[in-house]
Design a protein around this motif. Structure first.
Motif, PDB file in Angstrom:
ATOM      1  N   THR A 119      -2.957  -9.937   9.915  1.00 46.09           N
ATOM      2  CA  THR A 119      -2.223  -8.869  10.597  1.00 46.09           C
ATOM      3  C   THR A 119      -2.203  -7.603   9.750  1.00 46.09           C
ATOM      4  OG1 THR A 119      -0.839 -10.571  11.608  1.00 46.09           O
ATOM      5  CG2 THR A 119      -0.056  -8.310  11.747  1.00 46.09           C
ATOM      6  N   SER A 120      -2.028  -7.741   8.442  1.00 41.21           N
ATOM      7  CA  SER A 120      -2.013  -6.567   7.553  1.00 41.21           C
ATOM      8  C   SER A 120      -3.375  -5.877   7.526  1.00 41.21           C
ATOM      9  CB  SER A 120      -1.613  -6.995   6.137  1.00 41.21           C
ATOM     10  OG  SER A 120      -0.326  -7.549   6.132  1.00 41.21           O
ATOM     11  N   LEU A 121      -4.436  -6.686   7.493  1.00 36.47           N
ATOM     12  CA  LEU A 121      -5.792  -6.137   7.537  1.00 36.47           C
ATOM     13  C   LEU A 121      -6.008  -5.351   8.837  1.00 36.47           C
ATOM     14  CD1 LEU A 121      -9.056  -7.982   6.575  1.00 36.47           C
ATOM     15  CD2 LEU A 121      -8.903  -6.823   8.768  1.00 36.47           C
ATOM     16  N   TYR A 122      -5.522  -5.922   9.915  1.00 39.27           N
ATOM     17  CA  TYR A 122      -5.635  -5.267  11.226  1.00 39.27           C
ATOM     18  C   TYR A 122      -4.901  -3.927  11.241  1.00 39.27           C
ATOM     19  CZ  TYR A 122      -3.657  -4.379  15.882  1.00 39.27           C
ATOM     20  OH  TYR A 122      -3.197  -3.788  17.026  1.00 39.27           O
ATOM     21  N   GLN A 123      -3.730  -3.859  10.584  1.00 38.94           N
ATOM     22  CA  GLN A 123      -2.996  -2.586  10.528  1.00 38.94           C
ATOM     23  C   GLN A 123      -3.886  -1.478   9.956  1.00 38.94           C
ATOM     24  OE1 GLN A 123       0.018  -3.039  11.787  1.00 38.94           O
ATOM     25  NE2 GLN A 123      -0.323  -5.234  11.672  1.00 38.94           N
ATOM     26  N   ALA A 124      -4.609  -1.833   8.880  1.00 42.07           N
ATOM     27  CA  ALA A 124      -5.443  -0.840   8.199  1.00 42.07           C
ATOM     28  C   ALA A 124      -6.549  -0.333   9.117  1.00 42.07           C
ATOM     29  CB  ALA A 124      -6.048  -1.459   6.936  1.00 42.07           C
ATOM     30  N   PHE A 144      -5.361  -7.553  -1.016  1.00 40.67           N
ATOM     31  CA  PHE A 144      -6.800  -7.708  -0.815  1.00 40.67           C
ATOM     32  C   PHE A 144      -7.164  -7.443   0.642  1.00 40.67           C
ATOM     33  CE2 PHE A 144      -7.878  -9.919  -4.847  1.00 40.67           C
ATOM     34  CZ  PHE A 144      -9.158  -9.402  -5.024  1.00 40.67           C
ATOM     35  N   ALA A 145      -6.383  -8.045   1.560  1.00 39.70           N
ATOM     36  CA  ALA A 145      -6.669  -7.927   2.999  1.00 39.70           C
ATOM     37  C   ALA A 145      -6.585  -6.477   3.464  1.00 39.70           C
ATOM     38  CB  ALA A 145      -5.690  -8.796   3.787  1.00 39.70           C
ATOM     39  N   ILE A 146      -5.528  -5.775   3.059  1.00 39.94           N
ATOM     40  CA  ILE A 146      -5.360  -4.373   3.473  1.00 39.94           C
ATOM     41  C   ILE A 146      -6.479  -3.515   2.904  1.00 39.94           C
ATOM     42  CG2 ILE A 146      -3.817  -2.376   3.421  1.00 39.94           C
ATOM     43  CD1 ILE A 146      -1.502  -4.430   2.978  1.00 39.94           C
ATOM     44  N   THR A 147      -6.830  -3.751   1.652  1.00 41.48           N
ATOM     45  CA  THR A 147      -7.907  -2.985   1.006  1.00 41.48           C
ATOM     46  C   THR A 147      -9.244  -3.218   1.706  1.00 41.48           C
ATOM     47  OG1 THR A 147      -6.737  -3.222  -1.111  1.00 41.48           O
ATOM     48  CG2 THR A 147      -9.031  -2.502  -1.197  1.00 41.48           C
ATOM     49  N   ILE A 148      -9.527  -4.472   2.054  1.00 37.68           N
ATOM     50  CA  ILE A 148     -10.767  -4.770   2.795  1.00 37.68           C
ATOM     51  C   ILE A 148     -10.759  -4.050   4.136  1.00 37.68           C
ATOM     52  CG2 ILE A 148     -11.983  -6.610   4.059  1.00 37.68           C
ATOM     53  CD1 ILE A 148     -11.267  -8.483   1.734  1.00 37.68           C
ATOM     54  N   GLY A 149      -9.625  -4.079   4.840  1.00 38.61           N
ATOM     55  CA  GLY A 149      -9.520  -3.400   6.135  1.00 38.61           C
ATOM     56  C   GLY A 149      -9.778  -1.914   6.028  1.00 38.61           C
ATOM     57  N   VAL A 184      -1.320   0.941   2.501  1.00 38.67           N
ATOM     58  CA  VAL A 184      -1.320  -0.312   1.732  1.00 38.67           C
ATOM     59  C   VAL A 184       0.109  -0.768   1.466  1.00 38.67           C
ATOM     60  CG1 VAL A 184      -1.943  -1.398  -0.461  1.00 38.67           C
ATOM     61  CG2 VAL A 184      -3.542   0.186   0.632  1.00 38.67           C
ATOM     62  N   PHE A 185       0.934   0.165   0.980  1.00 40.50           N
ATOM     63  CA  PHE A 185       2.318  -0.168   0.607  1.00 40.50           C
ATOM     64  C   PHE A 185       3.144  -0.553   1.829  1.00 40.50           C
ATOM     65  CE2 PHE A 185       6.719   1.228  -0.337  1.00 40.50           C
ATOM     66  CZ  PHE A 185       6.980   0.380  -1.407  1.00 40.50           C
ATOM     67  N   THR A 186       3.029   0.225   2.912  1.00 36.15           N
ATOM     68  CA  THR A 186       3.846  -0.012   4.106  1.00 36.15           C
ATOM     69  C   THR A 186       3.424  -1.290   4.818  1.00 36.15           C
ATOM     70  OG1 THR A 186       3.993   2.394   4.386  1.00 36.15           O
ATOM     71  CG2 THR A 186       4.728   1.035   6.226  1.00 36.15           C
ATOM     72  N   ALA A 187       2.117  -1.516   4.929  1.00 34.72           N
ATOM     73  CA  ALA A 187       1.637  -2.739   5.593  1.00 34.72           C
ATOM     74  C   ALA A 187       2.066  -3.979   4.824  1.00 34.72           C
ATOM     75  CB  ALA A 187       0.114  -2.695   5.725  1.00 34.72           C
ATOM     76  N   LEU A 188       2.087  -3.879   3.494  1.00 31.60           N
ATOM     77  CA  LEU A 188       2.536  -5.009   2.664  1.00 31.60           C
ATOM     78  C   LEU A 188       4.010  -5.304   2.922  1.00 31.60           C
ATOM     79  CD1 LEU A 188       2.146  -7.038   0.331  1.00 31.60           C
ATOM     80  CD2 LEU A 188       2.685  -5.181  -1.252  1.00 31.60           C
ATOM     81  N   LEU A 189       4.840  -4.259   2.915  1.00 34.36           N
ATOM     82  CA  LEU A 189       6.270  -4.452   3.143  1.00 34.36           C
ATOM     83  C   LEU A 189       6.562  -4.895   4.573  1.00 34.36           C
ATOM     84  CD1 LEU A 189       7.897  -1.442   1.240  1.00 34.36           C
ATOM     85  CD2 LEU A 189       7.623  -3.795   0.486  1.00 34.36           C
ATOM     86  N   ALA A 190       5.796  -4.347   5.536  1.00 32.30           N
ATOM     87  CA  ALA A 190       6.022  -4.684   6.949  1.00 32.30           C
ATOM     88  C   ALA A 190       5.716  -6.141   7.242  1.00 32.30           C
ATOM     89  CB  ALA A 190       5.174  -3.788   7.850  1.00 32.30           C
ATOM     90  N   SER A 191       4.783  -6.711   6.468  1.00 30.75           N
ATOM     91  CA  SER A 191       4.405  -8.114   6.714  1.00 30.75           C
ATOM     92  C   SER A 191       5.473  -9.087   6.241  1.00 30.75           C
ATOM     93  CB  SER A 191       3.084  -8.439   6.003  1.00 30.75           C
ATOM     94  OG  SER A 191       3.250  -8.488   4.604  1.00 30.75           O
TER      95      SER A 191
END
Length: 512
Positions: free
Chosen positions: A402-407, A172-177, A430-437
């Motif tokens: 942090t994941s949202l910020y990546q986006a 959700f966070a990455i998608t919003i970002g 989306v995929f990389t930020a999720l795994l990186a977190s």
């Protein structure tokens, strides 16, 4: 009887006084313009040298590839290789000389130096105290929680719900970002002059190279991640706050084995950990009493170190985009609390306010973990069986902010440096930020390391990478503080939702 000021108001007062003190001291004993200009010139040369060095290293690598494939003759290869290596060696000497000169130049205001030497250490002491008790608290409370379950199937139920919710909130966070960044386009319209000014900001070159180096050690595949969860030495893992997942693995394993050997045999060990848990919680109560003073010291240091108003204004659109997207994530949490947990969202925010304020001041999810566990258990009503399991895992693998910020940062850098990204690239983000977190330490500055991993996943040009990171580094500390607030809020929200789902959400012991 005189009414005591609530903890969150004490912390707010400390923050306000810290900001005012930092602003005043940042203007005490400022260096003259001649020294500033001289330092800016050396920094510009240093940034150019570092960028050129990265390009030469890539050329050297490409030359070796051409030679191995037979596209370059032996003599040509040797001559070109020697020329490139000579230029790299000359750049090394120039970089070292420029760095030495910059260290000797008195570029910092005397007020800022005073804060760094005599005020900030009190904030650092507070963070160290919180980190000191983080691992003992996880071990004691998690073993107590698992041992109290009496049924291993309950543990698996809590674990599955926890992981699903953490993954969903992160997506959700990455998608919003990505959505907010695509609508606002924070990097469009930024001029080359502004980019040059931002990337020549004093002190950035060394930090950029360090973050790029750190990103190489963070890149792991799923199998490597699983292997890293299992410690080869539990005492070594307990001595490193960055290895929380390893400690959690051992602690859960020990707790399960205590259930398997039966109450009679496990009783001495259970009594020990129950007592340890009570003692550690009392330590949390004592440490939290100095939070307002620590917050004053931490905020004063941040404000005194962020004194270039022009740089902040140049990145205002980008900063507001990040903060706006983070605010939308808070709305998501409040919907979960209101619609599923059936609690007043404003009441929930009030109960965890001290955690959010400390997260803002320390920029560390790991450092605020003891306080988060205490507030969620005593002031929200989450049973210790749930809070002791969900929150330590969240501090390690759940980094919604942090994941949202990546986006947002990825879109900003790509737009500013004119690198086109496709829809497929955004899915990769989306995929990389999720795994990186997952498994990334909850410490200050780790967001930039994760950002580098995300940029590399979409094949962002290596020669532009230092430029892109330098572009956002000036405001990263402030945005790091904001996104850490979202990280700990997400942890508390998921813990509350999981507790509700398994019937472990009761009435709070205390309310602010």
């Amino acid at each position: 009887m005189k009414k005591k000021i609530a903890l969150h108001w004490q912390i707010v007062i400390g923050m306000v006084l810290g900001v005012v003190f930092g602003l005043v001291m940042a203007n005490v004993g400022k260096p003259d313009q001649e020294i500033k200009d001289k330092a800016a010139g050396y920094h510009k040369e240093l940034t150019a040298s570092l960028s050129r060095q990265e390009v030469l290293k890539e050329e050297l690598k490409e030359l070796g590839t051409r030679f191995r494939e037979g596209r370059t003759g032996g003599m040509t290869y040797l001559v070109e290789k020697e020329n490139i290596e000579q230029e790299i060696s000359a750049l090394d000497e120039k970089i070292e000389a420029d760095q030495k000169i910059l260290l000797e130049l008195p570029t910092e205001p005397k007020g800022k130096t005073f804060i760094e030497n005599w005020v900030y250490p009190f904030g650092e002491l507070f963070i160290n105290l919180l980190k000191l008790i983080a691992i003992p608290l996880i071990i004691a409370s998690l073993i107590k929680g698992v041992a109290d379950l009496q049924d291993i199937s309950k543990l698996s139920s809590i674990g599955i719900r926890t992981m699903i919710l953490y993954i969903l909130t992160t997506i959700f966070a990455i998608t919003i970002g990505l959505g907010v960044a695509n609508i606002i386009k924070p990097g469009s319209g930024i001029s080359q002059e502004t980019i040059d000014r931002l990337t020549s900001n004093p002190g950035n070159a060394d930090v950029v190279n360090q973050r790029i180096s750190d990103s190489q050690t963070q890149t792991k595949n799923f199998v490597e991640f699983l292997v890293d969860i299992v410690p080869d030495n539990i005492f070594g893992a307990m001595g490193d706050n960055n290895q929380m997942l390893q400690v959690i693995f051992f602690t859960i394993m020990l707790g399960v084995c205590m259930l398997l050997i039966g109450d009679e045999k496990a009783k001495p060990l259970k009594d020990f950990f129950d007592s340890l848990n009570d003692a550690i919680l009392k330590m949390v109560d004592l440490i939290i009493k100095i939070a307002p003073i620590a917050v004053f010291a931490l905020l004063a240091n941040v404000v005194a170190g962020t004194n270039d108003v022009e740089v902040l204004l140049a990145l205002l659109k980008y900063s507001l985009t990040v903060i706006g997207a983070l605010a939308l994530m808070v709305v998501v949490y409040m919907l979960i609390v209101g619609l599923y947990v059936k609690k007043n969202p404003l009441w929930f925010l009030k109960q965890i306010a001290p955690v959010q304020l400390l997260a803002f001041s320390t920029s560390s999810s790991a450092a605020t973990l003891p306080v988060n566990m205490e507030r969620v258990r005593d002031h929200v009503g989450v049973d210790e069986e749930v809070s002791s399991f969900v929150l330590p895992i969240g501090a390690t693998i759940n980094m919604d902010g942090t994941s949202l910020y990546q986006a947002v940062a990825t879109i900003f850098i790509c737009e500013a440096l004119h690198f086109d990204i496709t829809f497929a690239d955004q899915l990769t983000i989306v995929f990389t930020a999720l795994l990186a977190s997952i498994g990334t330490a909850g410490v200050p500055g780790v967001g930039v390391v994760m950002l580098i991993i995300v940029l590399q996943s979409i094949n962002f040009p290596a020669e532009k990478l230092p430029l892109g990171i330098a572009l956002i580094l000036s405001v990263d500390r402030i945005l790091d503080m904001c996104r850490t607030v979202i990280n700990v809020t997400g942890d508390a929200t998921v813990a509350t939702a999981v507790a509700k789902s398994v019937g472990k959400l009761g009435e709070p012991q205390y309310e602010d």
